[in-house]
Design an enzyme around this catalytic site. Sequence first.
Site, short mmCIF file in Angstrom:
data_model
loop_
_atom_site.label_atom_id
_atom_site.label_comp_id
_atom_site.label_asym_id
_atom_site.label_seq_id
_atom_site.Cartn_x
_atom_site.Cartn_y
_atom_site.Cartn_z
N HIS A 47 0.83 -1.20 0.00
CA HIS A 47 0.00 0.00 0.00
C HIS A 47 0.87 1.26 0.00
O HIS A 47 0.59 2.23 -0.70
CB HIS A 47 -0.89 0.04 1.24
N GLN A 163 -8.26 -7.20 -11.15
CA GLN A 163 -8.90 -5.96 -10.71
C GLN A 163 -8.45 -4.79 -11.58
O GLN A 163 -9.25 -3.93 -11.97
CB GLN A 163 -8.55 -5.70 -9.25
P1 AMP Z 1 -6.43 -3.80 -0.60
O1 AMP Z 1 -6.26 -3.03 0.66
O2 AMP Z 1 -6.03 -5.24 -0.49
O3 AMP Z 1 -7.76 -3.58 -1.26
O4 AMP Z 1 -5.36 -3.20 -1.61
C1 AMP Z 1 -5.37 -1.82 -1.91
C2 AMP Z 1 -4.47 -1.57 -3.07
O5 AMP Z 1 -3.14 -1.96 -2.74
C3 AMP Z 1 -4.86 -2.38 -4.33
O6 AMP Z 1 -4.72 -1.55 -5.47
C4 AMP Z 1 -3.87 -3.49 -4.32
O7 AMP Z 1 -3.59 -4.01 -5.61
C5 AMP Z 1 -2.64 -2.81 -3.76
N1 AMP Z 1 -1.73 -3.82 -3.20
C6 AMP Z 1 -2.02 -4.77 -2.27
N2 AMP Z 1 -0.94 -5.54 -2.04
C7 AMP Z 1 0.05 -5.08 -2.85
C8 AMP Z 1 1.40 -5.48 -3.09
N3 AMP Z 1 1.97 -6.51 -2.46
N4 AMP Z 1 2.11 -4.77 -4.01
C9 AMP Z 1 1.55 -3.73 -4.66
N5 AMP Z 1 0.29 -3.31 -4.48
C10 AMP Z 1 -0.45 -3.97 -3.59
#
Ligand code: AMP
Length: 293
Positions: A47, A163
């Site tokens: 994030h 997504q």
């Molecule tokens: P989430 O809180 O899981 O909905 O993720 C929020 C955003 O963070 C989304 O756009 C995810 O794709 C991104 N995200 C989550 N994990 C990672 C990661 N390991 N590397 C890069 N982006 C991430």
Amino acid sequence: MGHPLSLHGHLKIFTTIDEMRAASRALRGAGKRLGLVPTMGALHEGHLSLVGSARAQCDAVAASIFVNPTQFGPNEDLAKYPRPFERDREMLEREGVELVFAPSVEEMYPAGAVTWVTVEDLCSKLDGRSRPGHFRGVTTVVSKLFHVVEPDVAFFGQKDAAQVAVIRRMVRDLNFAVEIVVCPIVREADGLAMSSRNAYLDAKQRREALVLHRSLMRVEELARAGERDAAKLAAAGRAEFENAEAVRLDYFEIVDAETLDPVADVSDGALVAVAAYVGATRLIDNVVLAPYR
Ligand code: AMP
């Protein structure tokens, strides 16, 4: 209800749509380019890398923290999803985020709401096939966040490759005036893709979870060595799961990154995507194969 307002630092927390919109309009009205990082909280370095990109490319950064109930299936982890709000707030403040939007479920979904945004067809590919209704929840809440925050740019992670395809299509089809920026997957030192759900894993599961990354590395290695046949590559990736007894493969697919349709040959590049259950925890990961010349 609601979260206490931050009384120090430059980070402001908004729990209502009207206040959030007023604050983002004030910033944009002052000529600032506003970036939005949508999250479900339980923040980690993945994030924060999105926040870092937003800071580099924008004049002001807003982050949203909202565990969106409509993207969870009835037997999924909505109730137990971690919500360490105070820790998240501190991390965002340290990263220089100006605005945080953290609405309640009632604020985001007024009683009687029956309107959905659906990206037909794409929404039932990959994770959408395993998680019916998931992408409808994602596209609906992301549309709402775009309307509330009105960002110039929004930042998403390549970690959630399906997504990304669904949101890009939605933005194109519905003419959202938002630029979409996709940031690379951030991994732990041993290769495991960072995820808020990694916190569910015990020590043994944490070790077994490495099979996702290992399977992708195997496919990438074979592709680099000249294998172009997607079926053979996918079979090699799936074979890595044969020795992982506590891991149940959901899908291992090689697809076009935009349409999410299977490809027969990877010469033009491809998205290699995997999802698997480690115990009860569903994890995803992917790698993009570059076009072969
Ligand atoms: P989430 O809180 O899981 O909905 O993720 C929020 C955003 O963070 C989304 O756009 C995810 O794709 C991104 N995200 C989550 N994990 C990672 C990661 N390991 N590397 C890069 N982006 C991430």
